[in-house]
Design a protein around this motif. Structure first.
Motif, short mmCIF file in Angstrom:
data_model
loop_
_atom_site.label_atom_id
_atom_site.label_comp_id
_atom_site.label_asym_id
_atom_site.label_seq_id
_atom_site.Cartn_x
_atom_site.Cartn_y
_atom_site.Cartn_z
N PHE A 89 -5.71 -1.69 5.17
CA PHE A 89 -6.48 -1.80 3.93
C PHE A 89 -5.96 -0.81 2.88
O PHE A 89 -5.80 -1.15 1.70
CB PHE A 89 -7.95 -1.55 4.21
CG PHE A 89 -8.80 -1.49 2.96
CD1 PHE A 89 -9.13 -2.66 2.29
CD2 PHE A 89 -9.22 -0.27 2.45
CE1 PHE A 89 -9.89 -2.60 1.12
CE2 PHE A 89 -9.98 -0.22 1.30
CZ PHE A 89 -10.31 -1.38 0.63
N LEU A 90 -5.71 0.44 3.34
CA LEU A 90 -5.23 1.44 2.40
C LEU A 90 -3.85 1.09 1.85
O LEU A 90 -3.55 1.31 0.67
CB LEU A 90 -5.18 2.81 3.09
CG LEU A 90 -6.55 3.42 3.44
CD1 LEU A 90 -6.35 4.72 4.20
CD2 LEU A 90 -7.38 3.65 2.17
N THR A 91 -3.01 0.52 2.72
CA THR A 91 -1.68 0.08 2.27
C THR A 91 -1.80 -1.04 1.24
O THR A 91 -1.12 -1.06 0.21
CB THR A 91 -0.85 -0.40 3.47
OG1 THR A 91 -0.70 0.68 4.40
CG2 THR A 91 0.53 -0.86 3.00
N TRP A 92 -2.68 -2.00 1.55
CA TRP A 92 -2.91 -3.12 0.61
C TRP A 92 -3.47 -2.62 -0.72
O TRP A 92 -3.04 -3.04 -1.80
CB TRP A 92 -3.89 -4.11 1.24
CG TRP A 92 -4.33 -5.18 0.28
CD1 TRP A 92 -3.69 -6.31 -0.06
CD2 TRP A 92 -5.55 -5.17 -0.49
NE1 TRP A 92 -4.39 -7.03 -0.97
CE2 TRP A 92 -5.54 -6.35 -1.27
CE3 TRP A 92 -6.63 -4.28 -0.57
CZ2 TRP A 92 -6.59 -6.66 -2.14
CZ3 TRP A 92 -7.65 -4.60 -1.45
CH2 TRP A 92 -7.63 -5.77 -2.22
N LEU A 93 -4.40 -1.66 -0.63
CA LEU A 93 -5.01 -1.11 -1.84
C LEU A 93 -3.97 -0.37 -2.68
O LEU A 93 -3.96 -0.49 -3.92
CB LEU A 93 -6.15 -0.16 -1.46
CG LEU A 93 -6.96 0.43 -2.62
CD1 LEU A 93 -7.60 -0.67 -3.45
CD2 LEU A 93 -8.02 1.39 -2.09
N SER A 94 -3.10 0.36 -2.02
CA SER A 94 -2.05 1.08 -2.73
C SER A 94 -1.11 0.10 -3.42
O SER A 94 -0.71 0.31 -4.58
CB SER A 94 -1.27 1.96 -1.75
OG SER A 94 -0.20 2.61 -2.39
N SER A 95 -0.77 -0.98 -2.71
CA SER A 95 0.12 -1.99 -3.30
C SER A 95 -0.55 -2.66 -4.50
O SER A 95 0.09 -2.94 -5.52
CB SER A 95 0.48 -3.05 -2.26
OG SER A 95 1.18 -2.47 -1.18
#
Length: 218
Positions: free
Chosen positions: A7-13
């Motif tokens: 989720f954090l990776t997706w949010l960062s992207s």
């Protein structure tokens, strides 16, 4: 990878994508503003330069506008295209000046006098550019707003009994436009200065309309 990390990776992207989109839109807006500013600068410079040197080149106009010759050609392609933009600008200015004369205020004769005085102030500026390279259709479209104002004014003067009813309104409008071109031509070929041409223009239109000129000082 754990769900939280995913989720954090997706949010960062997502944040990066949004940021890049914002930056891209800012750049596009700046480019549009720069394009509009350059075009306006070129037209404004052309009005000034061509009024003094009608044969001035694109390079001279570009220099006066503070841009390169290449930039001028990017925006207008040809000198003729720039001249067309100049005529459009002058037509817009002319209509603004004529509107400021308040042709709907006071008596029809007074309004016509203000209208003609305003037109007279434009003769010297307009004469520097002439009509070379301008399509008849383009000239007709530029005249339309002024023609409409004249039609309204002549109709008002006829209804009030101030103007002659012997001539059709459409004919009066066409005659006024033609007289304006005649005054412009006399200035450009050096037979009259702008003041004399403006005086003759006013007198001719007043006589044509059968109006009693309230201002004999011109």
């Amino acid at each position: 990878m754990r769900p939280v990390q995913l989720f954090l990776t997706w949010l960062s992207s997502l944040r990066r994508a949004v940021w890049l989109s914002i930056v891209s839109e800012i750049r596009r807006r700046r480019q549009r503003v720069e394009v509009q500013r350059n075009r306006a600068s070129l037209v404004s410079a052309a009005v000034r330069v061509l009024a003094e040197r009608p044969e001035a080149s694109m390079a001279e106009i570009a220099s006066a506008a503070g841009v390169t010759r290449q930039t001028a050609y990017v925006h207008f392609g040809t000198r003729e295209a720039l001249l067309a933009a100049v005529r459009d600008e002058l037509s817009s200015r002319a209509f603004a000046v004529l509107e400021a004369a308040a042709p709907e205020a006071g008596t029809a004769t007074e309004a016509l006098g203000r209208f003609l005085d305003a037109a007279g102030t434009l003769l010297a500026e307009q004469a520097a550019f002439g009509h070379a390279g301008s399509a008849p259709e383009a000239d007709m479209s530029r005249h339309l707003p002024v023609e409409q104002r004249l039609e309204d004014l002549f109709r008002r003067g006829r209804n009030s009994g101030e103007f002659t009813a012997d001539l059709e309104i459409g004919w009066l409008v066409a005659a006024v436009i033609a007289l304006g071109h005649a005054a412009d031509h006399q200035i450009r070929i050096g037979r009259m200065d702008a003041r004399d041409a403006a005086r003759q223009f006013r007198s001719s239109v007043m006589s044509l309309c059968g109006a009693k000129d309230p201002d004999r000082s011109l």
